[in-house]
Design a protein around this motif. Structure first.
Motif, short mmCIF file in Angstrom:
data_model
loop_
_atom_site.label_atom_id
_atom_site.label_comp_id
_atom_site.label_asym_id
_atom_site.label_seq_id
_atom_site.Cartn_x
_atom_site.Cartn_y
_atom_site.Cartn_z
N HIS A 1 -8.39 1.95 -1.60
CA HIS A 1 -7.77 2.50 -0.39
C HIS A 1 -6.97 3.78 -0.65
N LEU A 2 -6.98 4.25 -1.89
CA LEU A 2 -6.19 5.46 -2.20
C LEU A 2 -6.97 6.73 -1.83
N TYR B 1 0.87 4.09 -2.80
CA TYR B 1 0.65 5.50 -2.42
C TYR B 1 1.75 6.39 -3.01
N GLN B 2 3.01 5.95 -2.80
CA GLN B 2 4.15 6.76 -3.26
C GLN B 2 4.08 6.92 -4.77
N TYR C 1 2.03 6.24 2.70
CA TYR C 1 0.76 5.86 3.35
C TYR C 1 0.89 6.12 4.86
N ASP C 2 -0.12 6.74 5.44
CA ASP C 2 -0.07 7.05 6.88
C ASP C 2 -0.54 5.84 7.68
N ALA C 3 0.45 5.07 8.15
CA ALA C 3 0.13 3.84 8.87
C ALA C 3 -0.41 4.12 10.27
N THR D 1 3.03 -6.91 5.88
CA THR D 1 2.10 -6.09 6.67
C THR D 1 2.43 -6.20 8.16
N LYS E 1 0.84 -1.20 0.00
CA LYS E 1 0.00 0.00 0.00
C LYS E 1 0.87 1.25 0.00
N ASN E 2 1.95 1.17 0.79
CA ASN E 2 2.87 2.31 0.86
C ASN E 2 3.51 2.58 -0.51
N TRP F 1 -2.82 6.23 11.20
CA TRP F 1 -4.09 6.95 11.19
C TRP F 1 -5.03 6.60 12.35
#
Ligand SMILES: C[S@@+](CC[C@H](N)C(=O)[O-])C[C@H]1O[C@@H](n2cnc3c(N)ncnc32)[C@H](O)[C@@H]1O
Length: 273
Positions: free
Chosen positions: A226-227, A169-170, A177-179, A261, A165-166, A181
């Motif tokens: 999830h974006l 996102y990049q 990604y803000d893990a 993960t 996901k990170n 949150w």
């Protein structure tokens, strides 16, 4: 801000999710990860004496009934409550398949239920809510305390990292990604409870997994959704799925995309009665 969070979690939103999750029950990887969480949480509740064979339990945001079944096998009675009628339909099937007859369900958002009308004031030995977005506002925590004659327990993400996901996102949004949150909700809940005169205990459940996602459109849609904020999941699936798919194709090895993960789930529990 907290109220918006509840408002965006509509019945329709969770009905759509229920279909995907019911399919996921047949997916070994995601099932194994969740089973470990259910087992750890249930063992924890029993070890801490939060319920026993004589307990009546309320399971708020019961979803497909994965906790509901476990509790019903060991407690006197369980009431599963959920905003989504589809989730409850799956949970009911789950209860029937396990031949349990000590469970009832209520289909209503937690913020809307009138405890007096439902005769739920001080009606439960354990009021439980796992990863339920309906519990993010101060009033919803207070309502849990009012329904309990014993313990209350909530758990929520404090951190949730996914290497894939990170990377996505990049690559697509140009930001990491803000893990972290979920952290704000943990501290807000703690703050509210302590100001209300309770003394919440806090502990954490950490887990790690090396997931292997198949290179296909479903995987791309999952990450595309999830974006951005969960309230815009549908729009983001439409907007980003093909771009995410192109990226996954670039990094896949033999049709598999690896994803490391880590998650940290906060357990908050307090004596209400
Ligand atoms: C992330 S799932 C958690 C399911 C299950 N408790 C677990 O830990 O696996 C969140 C559940 O909360 C339900 N939910 C969301 N908002 C709710 C609300 N305001 N009141 C009651 N249930 C709600 C959803 O329908 C969904 O079943």
């Amino acid at each position: 801000m907290q109220m918006n969070n509840i408002e965006m979690h509509t019945k329709e939103f969770w009905n759509v999710k229920s279909e995907r999750w019911a399919q996921d029950l047949n997916n070994n990887e995601s099932r194994q990860e969740n089973e470990a969480r259910y087992q750890h949480t249930d063992d924890f509740l029993l070890q801490q004496g939060l319920y026993n064979s004589g307990s009546d339990i309320l399971d708020i945001g019961c979803g497909l009934g994965m906790f509901t079944v476990r509790f019903a096998q060991k407690a006197r009675s369980v009431t599963g409550l959920d905003i989504s009628d589809r989730m409850i339909a799956y949970a009911r099937q789950n209860i029937e398949q396990n031949h349990l007859n000590n469970v009832s369900f209520i289909n209503i958002p937690w913020q809307d239920i009138d405890l007096k009308d439902y005769r739920m004031e001080k009606a439960f030995d354990l009021v439980f809510a796992s990863l339920c977005p309906g519990i993010s506002a101060a009033e919803s925590l207070s309502k849990m305390s009012l329904a309990s004659r014993g313990w209350c327990f909530i758990c929520c993400f404090a951190r949730k990292f996914s290497s894939l996901k990170n990377d996505i996102y990049q690559r697509i949004l140009g930001v990491p990604y803000d893990a972290d949150w979920g952290k704000a909700s943990v501290s807000q809940s703690f703050d509210h409870l302590i100001k209300s005169g309770y003394y919440p205990y806090v502990t954490y459940y950490d887990s790690e997994a090396q997931l292997k996602w198949p290179l296909n459109n479903n995987t791309a849609a999952h990450f595309a959704g999830h974006l951005g904020p969960i309230s815009e999941e549908k729009e983001n699936i439409e907007k980003y799925t093909s771009t995410v798919f192109d990226y996954l194709r670039e990094i896949a090895v033999d049709g598999i995309v690896p994803d490391d993960t880590q998650s940290r789930i906060a357990f908050l529990y307090w004596q209400a009665g």
